[in-house]
Design a protein around this motif. Structure first.
Motif, mmCIF file in Angstrom:
data_model
loop_
_atom_site.group_PDB
_atom_site.id
_atom_site.type_symbol
_atom_site.label_atom_id
_atom_site.label_comp_id
_atom_site.label_asym_id
_atom_site.label_seq_id
_atom_site.Cartn_x
_atom_site.Cartn_y
_atom_site.Cartn_z
ATOM 1 N N PRO A 123 0.730 -1.289 0.016
ATOM 2 C CA PRO A 123 0.149 -0.137 -0.015
ATOM 3 C C PRO A 123 0.898 1.266 -0.191
ATOM 4 O O PRO A 123 0.427 2.474 -0.315
ATOM 5 N N ASP A 124 2.169 1.083 0.432
ATOM 6 C CA ASP A 124 2.949 2.140 0.629
ATOM 7 C C ASP A 124 3.879 2.320 -0.365
ATOM 8 O O ASP A 124 5.027 1.547 -0.566
ATOM 9 N N ILE A 125 3.941 3.341 -1.644
ATOM 10 C CA ILE A 125 4.612 3.193 -2.650
ATOM 11 C C ILE A 125 5.156 4.351 -3.023
ATOM 12 O O ILE A 125 4.701 5.511 -2.934
ATOM 13 N N LYS A 126 6.657 4.315 -3.453
ATOM 14 C CA LYS A 126 7.369 5.501 -4.141
ATOM 15 C C LYS A 126 7.777 5.189 -5.343
ATOM 16 O O LYS A 126 8.027 3.915 -5.901
ATOM 17 N N SER A 127 7.982 6.258 -6.263
ATOM 18 C CA SER A 127 8.750 6.170 -7.392
ATOM 19 C C SER A 127 10.244 6.253 -7.052
ATOM 20 O O SER A 127 10.696 7.050 -6.341
ATOM 21 N N VAL A 128 11.225 5.356 -7.741
ATOM 22 C CA VAL A 128 12.424 5.342 -7.524
ATOM 23 C C VAL A 128 13.034 5.703 -8.591
ATOM 24 O O VAL A 128 14.453 6.080 -8.612
ATOM 25 N N HIS A 129 12.812 5.456 -10.056
ATOM 26 C CA HIS A 129 13.385 5.891 -11.012
ATOM 27 C C HIS A 129 12.531 6.062 -12.316
ATOM 28 O O HIS A 129 11.746 5.251 -12.818
ATOM 29 N N THR A 130 12.701 7.239 -12.663
ATOM 30 C CA THR A 130 11.663 7.703 -13.849
ATOM 31 C C THR A 130 12.422 7.908 -15.144
ATOM 32 O O THR A 130 13.484 8.480 -15.199
ATOM 33 N N MET A 131 11.983 7.471 -16.245
ATOM 34 C CA MET A 131 12.718 7.342 -17.537
ATOM 35 C C MET A 131 11.217 7.544 -18.755
ATOM 36 O O MET A 131 10.250 7.100 -18.721
ATOM 37 N N PHE A 132 11.682 8.424 -19.814
ATOM 38 C CA PHE A 132 10.760 8.484 -20.879
ATOM 39 C C PHE A 132 11.803 8.109 -21.763
ATOM 40 O O PHE A 132 12.753 8.645 -22.222
ATOM 41 N N LEU A 292 23.924 6.631 -2.505
ATOM 42 C CA LEU A 292 22.593 6.571 -1.852
ATOM 43 C C LEU A 292 21.979 7.808 -2.006
ATOM 44 O O LEU A 292 20.789 8.032 -2.326
ATOM 45 N N ASP A 293 22.915 9.009 -1.939
ATOM 46 C CA ASP A 293 21.940 10.210 -2.222
ATOM 47 C C ASP A 293 21.346 10.418 -3.636
ATOM 48 O O ASP A 293 20.485 11.125 -3.767
ATOM 49 N N ILE A 294 22.225 9.710 -4.649
ATOM 50 C CA ILE A 294 21.535 9.928 -5.999
ATOM 51 C C ILE A 294 20.051 9.264 -5.895
ATOM 52 O O ILE A 294 19.228 9.826 -6.422
ATOM 53 N N TRP A 295 19.956 7.955 -5.102
ATOM 54 C CA TRP A 295 18.826 7.591 -5.306
ATOM 55 C C TRP A 295 17.891 8.022 -4.364
ATOM 56 O O TRP A 295 16.494 8.123 -4.562
ATOM 57 N N ARG A 296 18.314 8.742 -3.319
ATOM 58 C CA ARG A 296 17.286 9.348 -2.350
ATOM 59 C C ARG A 296 16.507 10.678 -3.157
ATOM 60 O O ARG A 296 15.334 10.733 -3.142
ATOM 61 N N PHE A 297 17.604 11.294 -4.186
ATOM 62 C CA PHE A 297 17.037 12.166 -4.933
ATOM 63 C C PHE A 297 16.012 11.831 -6.015
ATOM 64 O O PHE A 297 15.055 12.499 -6.116
ATOM 65 N N LYS A 298 16.073 10.658 -6.472
ATOM 66 C CA LYS A 298 15.226 10.177 -7.524
ATOM 67 C C LYS A 298 13.766 9.731 -6.946
ATOM 68 O O LYS A 298 12.889 9.472 -7.581
ATOM 69 N N CYS A 299 13.848 9.468 -5.555
ATOM 70 C CA CYS A 299 12.389 9.092 -5.068
ATOM 71 C C CYS A 299 11.353 9.946 -4.666
ATOM 72 O O CYS A 299 11.724 11.152 -4.401
ATOM 73 N N ARG A 300 10.152 9.740 -4.787
ATOM 74 C CA ARG A 300 9.103 10.496 -4.679
ATOM 75 C C ARG A 300 7.713 9.726 -4.352
ATOM 76 O O ARG A 300 7.589 8.438 -5.088
ATOM 77 N N LEU A 301 7.165 10.038 -3.148
ATOM 78 C CA LEU A 301 5.916 9.408 -2.865
ATOM 79 C C LEU A 301 5.002 9.223 -3.629
ATOM 80 O O LEU A 301 4.669 10.223 -4.105
ATOM 81 N N VAL A 302 4.431 8.108 -3.793
ATOM 82 C CA VAL A 302 3.146 8.035 -4.745
ATOM 83 C C VAL A 302 1.879 7.698 -4.043
ATOM 84 O O VAL A 302 0.908 8.496 -4.382
ATOM 85 N N GLN A 303 1.924 6.760 -3.222
ATOM 86 C CA GLN A 303 0.777 6.364 -2.548
ATOM 87 C C GLN A 303 1.359 6.076 -1.068
ATOM 88 O O GLN A 303 2.199 5.442 -0.868
ATOM 89 N N GLY A 304 0.268 6.501 -0.084
ATOM 90 C CA GLY A 304 0.515 5.773 1.354
ATOM 91 C C GLY A 304 1.350 6.687 2.092
ATOM 92 O O GLY A 304 1.558 7.975 1.977
ATOM 93 N N GLN A 305 2.099 5.821 2.878
ATOM 94 C CA GLN A 305 2.751 6.527 3.864
ATOM 95 C C GLN A 305 4.374 6.574 3.627
ATOM 96 O O GLN A 305 4.767 5.199 3.196
ATOM 97 N N ALA A 306 5.243 7.570 4.000
ATOM 98 C CA ALA A 306 6.538 7.425 3.660
ATOM 99 C C ALA A 306 7.081 6.753 5.133
ATOM 100 O O ALA A 306 6.825 7.175 6.179
ATOM 101 N N ASP A 307 8.089 6.021 5.017
ATOM 102 C CA ASP A 307 8.840 5.322 6.048
ATOM 103 C C ASP A 307 9.773 5.968 6.496
ATOM 104 O O ASP A 307 11.058 6.165 5.737
ATOM 105 N N PRO A 308 9.764 6.711 7.462
ATOM 106 C CA PRO A 308 11.187 7.498 8.005
ATOM 107 C C PRO A 308 12.492 6.788 8.021
ATOM 108 O O PRO A 308 13.552 7.216 7.687
#
Length: 311
Positions: A123-132, A292-308
């Motif tokens: 139920p708790d979903i983040k986007s982690v890498h977006t591409m066109f 790790l900071d590269i991947w933290r930058f790529k993430c965005r919450l899509v649905q539900g709750q973010a886990d700290p």
């Protein structure tokens, strides 16, 4: 425990790669569990496809200012040749890290997409890498993407709570370089990757499986119509071929993960070599960066709750 209850428990399907709560039926979950992917037909409207395609063209033509960190990528064949058209739909092969573009991010927030992802990520979903992704005509063999596993790029897991959603914005077939997948390879786990030895060259960070399956191994060319989407496991062997047509082949893709996934240490593993390759590329653009900071930058919450404590 009675013999009848034991028998019933043995007959119940055991799900490892999917979870309760999403839209996938039992039969669809069993297919994903066995094969590592599932195609959903005609999930997007022509209006959505048009909106995302126009947005890509605005970035490709330089009409729209890029969001911070967004990558607009040209194929290695153009970089080597020099001259000719270096921008526009004919030259730009990928735009990635567009998670802060609200038009393109509608793809990630699509309610129908989310309902399928709930069956894989929870139920708790983040986007982690977006591409066109754009395969222009006449680009040659460098437009191929070697057979690979997405998980080798990701310093987080568990892998079974991660999925790619790859949608065709134009019809994709064998002639224009559709996806090819090796069913069931998601069960193999991580395998070593390297740059393929292609005389035409290979694009930066396009690593491939080092020890490929034999020619006799089952594989499927996923021919898809515009508006179709395929969801697949990050350990699934997959890639794409050359566009040998006179038309474009566009797709939009995002990797999604449970926001409860955890970062892990890749030091001393073969993942580290690939990470160093990406760090070197990113450092040229943004100065010294941490993987790790590269991947933290790529993430965005899509649905539900973010886990700290998660992504």
């Amino acid at each position: 425990m009675s013999q009848r209850l034991e028998l019933l428990q043995k007959q119940m399907p055991t799900f490892q790669y999917t979870v309760d709560g999403g839209i996938l039926t039992k039969e669809e979950r069993q297919f994903y569990e066995e094969n590592g992917f599932i195609v959903v037909r005609q999930i997007f409207t022509p209006e959505e496809i048009k909106e995302w395609t126009l947005r890509f063209r605005e970035y490709a033509d330089g009409q729209l200012e890029r969001k911070y960190g967004m990558q607009v990528v040209r194929d290695i064949s153009l970089v080597k040749k020099g001259g000719g058209k270096q921008w526009g739909e004919e030259a730009i092969t990928k735009i990635q890290d567009w998670q802060e573009d609200e038009v393109l991010f509608k793809f990630c927030q699509n309610p129908k997409v989310i309902q399928y992802l709930k069956s894989i990520c929870g139920p708790d979903i983040k986007s982690v890498h977006t591409m066109f992704i754009n395969k222009p005509p006449n680009m040659g063999k460098t437009s191929r993407h070697p057979i690979h596993q997405d998980q080798v790029y990701f310093p987080f897991g568990p892998a079974h709570r991660i999925a790619a959603g790859w949608a065709a914005l134009e019809d994709a077939n064998r002639e224009n370089g559709c996806l090819v997948v090796y069913p069931g390879t998601h069960k193999v786990g991580p395998v070593e990757h390297c740059y393929p030895d292609w005389k035409e060259g290979v694009n930066k960070a396009y690593w491939g499986v080092k020890d490929m399956p034999p020619e006799s191994a089952p594989k499927i060319h996923l021919e898809m119509k515009a508006g179709d989407i395929v969801f697949f496991h990050p350990y699934l062997f997959h890639g794409s071929g050359e566009n040998r047509t006179t038309n474009f082949r566009k797709s939009i893709c995002c990797h999604f993960a449970s926001s409860n996934c955890q970062y892990h240490d890749i030091k001393g593993t073969f993942h580290e070599n690939l990470a160093n390759d990406i760090i070197a590329y990113a450092s040229k653009k943004f100065g010294h960066v941490n993987y790790l900071d590269i991947w933290r930058f790529k993430c965005r919450l899509v649905q539900g709750q973010a886990d700290p404590l998660g992504l």
